[in-house]
Design an enzyme around this catalytic site. Structure first.
Site, PDB file in Angstrom:
ATOM      1  N   GLU A 173      -5.843   1.497  -4.840  1.00 41.43           N
ATOM      2  CA  GLU A 173      -4.958   2.436  -5.553  1.00 41.43           C
ATOM      3  C   GLU A 173      -5.744   3.570  -6.213  1.00 41.43           C
ATOM      4  OE1 GLU A 173      -2.167   0.293  -8.093  1.00 41.43           O
ATOM      5  OE2 GLU A 173      -1.123  -0.483  -6.331  1.00 41.43           O
ATOM      6  N   GLU A 292       0.165  -4.678  -0.689  1.00 39.87           N
ATOM      7  CA  GLU A 292       0.776  -5.194  -1.935  1.00 39.87           C
ATOM      8  C   GLU A 292       2.265  -4.923  -1.841  1.00 39.87           C
ATOM      9  OE1 GLU A 292      -0.821  -4.341  -5.842  1.00 39.87           O
ATOM     10  OE2 GLU A 292      -2.856  -4.217  -5.019  1.00 39.87           O
TER      11      GLU A 292
END
Ligand code: AHR
Length: 507
Positions: A173, A292
């Protein structure tokens, strides 16, 4: 009663079912590792300190791949802290989750734990506080056969055979301002490309995942993917997607329609990646790693995190231990349907996370482990989806939602295994109130019989499983199913997820 119809094309399969679709995620966060997979004092722990009851549930869940060690955690992590004699491993602060990490469980323990359950390890490198050299060192330690400083160190630590980790995430991320060492897209793309190229000099056959957007609402979504791939396209194989959903302000219909966003997200990333590929005259196609995904009541987490004292540095605190209800399980089942329907480009996925932290498996320290509601659609999909994903067309009514406007009430995916003729139909009824009769034309598959019909539902869509009542919500036989001349009829209760497995004479 609502009515819907489904037709299937068994002649031209969409894609194979990828085993990596059924991946999960173990992060050093909260109690996922400590008192989750690892608890040396637990009555079921083995000689390595791995909880036996958790390992048994992980096998039952059918997890195929596990991503490790984070997550946000990885962006401040030094992999060397977690290897070697345990009494010499340093205790460190984890800035991402404001906790203490004891490092009693690290890379070697993780790979040992995975291999014991026939799980493929998937590793993330730290591109937050660290970079190229540390990634290469980690790769040498993990995968080099021997005769070098770091591979010999691994052997000295009791692991003479290389860990042979194939899939590597280039950071986590990195588009998020919350990420330690957050970068803009151009800087990250260049850094990731450099790391990827050097890692490939060590091992040409690695599969490398570059960070995409943290979710589809990020202000940089789209331009992030395009810029990063302009820099790294030739050097990587996958781009990541992350998405979490929750029910907002009592908008149950909108929550049940979450896959509307997931589908659009996937389609947009495919278009963006292919557009960059076309501009660069690349023949290779970038695959998607949805590494995710889950239901996560993130708004509650933000409230709790804001209320926590800043001088508190706990070990394995209880964080984001969401308790999942029936509606959550239906959304999780629906997300798996979306992943299967996109198997032509989504070739890996990880439900986040595996134990305690927004997880299908819960534990008590020194006590039992049990299955959340969301365990069931995952386990049944992983066990039943095999062979190929087939194209399906669904004709059904729509339902109004505050979040996504009109959303079809039915979503489905169909798989067929030519090896043994087994087919599996996964279907959700997202109507908040009305049961639905589904008519499925499966004549192309020449179905011979229904082997199993299971539905997860309850009159109370907010009912959960607990430690004291762990089987309050389980899938139950659906006795309405009929098969006649290749046409199947089944009634689906409102807010329900169903799996139907069939034997067919088509190979
Ligand atoms: O899974 C929990 C967290 O969600 C991960 O650490 C991070 O990557 C994401 O924001």
């Amino acid at each position: 009663m609502l009515h819907a119809s489904l037709s299937a094309d068994a002649v031209t399969p969409l894609s194979p079912v990828h085993r990596r679709t059924f991946g999960s995620f173990v992060e050093h966060m909260g109690r996922c590792v400590h008192t989750g997979v690892y608890e040396p004092d637990h009555p079921t722990a083995d000689a390595d300190g791995f909880r036996g009851d958790v390992a048994a549930l992980v096998r039952e869940l059918g997890v195929t791949t596990v991503r490790y060690p984070g997550g946000n955690f990885v962006s401040g992590h030094r992999w060397e802290d977690g290897v070697g004699p345990k009494d010499r491993r340093p205790v460190r602060r984890d800035l991402a989750w404001h906790a203490i990490e004891t490092n009693q469980f690290g890379l070697d323990e993780f790979v040992t734990w995975c291999r014991r359950s026939d799980i493929e390890p998937m590793m993330a490198v730290n591109l937050g506080t660290r970079g190229l050299q540390e990634a290469l060192d980690l790769l040498e330690y993990a995968n080099h056969p021997g005769g070098t400083h770091l591979s010999d160190l691994r052997a000295a630590h009791g692991h003479p055979d290389p860990h042979d980790i194939r899939m590597w995430c280039l950071g986590n991320e990195m588009d998020g301002p919350w990420q330690i060492g957050h970068l803009d897209a151009r800087s990250y793309g260049r850094k990731a490309a450099q790391v990827a190229r050097a890692m490939r000099m060590a091992d040409r056959d690695l599969e490398l995942v570059v960070c995409g957007s943290s979710n589809s609402s990020m202000p940089t979504f789209g331009t992030w993917e395009a810029t990063v791939l302009e820099e790294a396209y030739d050097a990587v194989d996958h781009i990541s997607l992350h998405a979490y959903y929750e029910e907002h302000e009592g908008d149950l219909a909108g929550f049940l329609g979450s896959v509307t966003d997931m589908d659009r997200f996937i389609d947009s990333v495919i278009s963006t990646a292919d557009a960059v590929g076309a501009r660069l005259r690349e023949r290779k196609r970038i695959q998607l790693s949805f590494d995710e995904w889950n239901v996560w009541y993130m708004s509650r987490h933000h409230a709790q995190a804001a209320a926590r004292p800043t001088d508190d540095w706990p070990v394995a605190p209880r964080v984001i231990e969401d308790r999942y209800n029936v509606a959550d399980a239906v959304v999780v089942g629906n997300m798996l349907i979306s992943l299967l329907r996109h198997s032509d480009r989504v070739t890996a996925a990880c439900q986040a996370q595996l134990v305690n932290v927004i997880a299908p498996i819960m534990t008590e320290p020194g006590g039992p482990a049990w299955r959340q509601t969301t365990f069931h659609p995952f386990a049944l999909t992983a066990a039943s989806a095999a062979g190929h994903v087939l194209h399906t067309d669904v004709d059904c009514p729509v339902q109004d939602t505050a979040r996504y406007g009109e959303v079809p009430v039915v979503d489905a995916a169909l798989t067929h295994d030519p090896e043994d003729g087994r087919a599996a139909l996964f279907v959700v009824n997202r109507s908040t109130e009305r049961p639905l009769t589904l008519r499925a034309d499966l004549r192309d598959l020449a179905p011979e019989g229904v082997s199993e019909a299971l539905t997860l539902t309850d009159d109370d869509v907010y009912a959960t499983n607990t430690m004291d009542d762990p089987d309050r919500i389980v899938p139950r036989p659906n006795t309405t199913v009929r098969l006649d001349g290749g046409r199947l009829t089944v009634t689906l209760p409102p807010v329900s997820w169903t799996v139907l497995t069939l034997s067919t004479s088509r190979n």
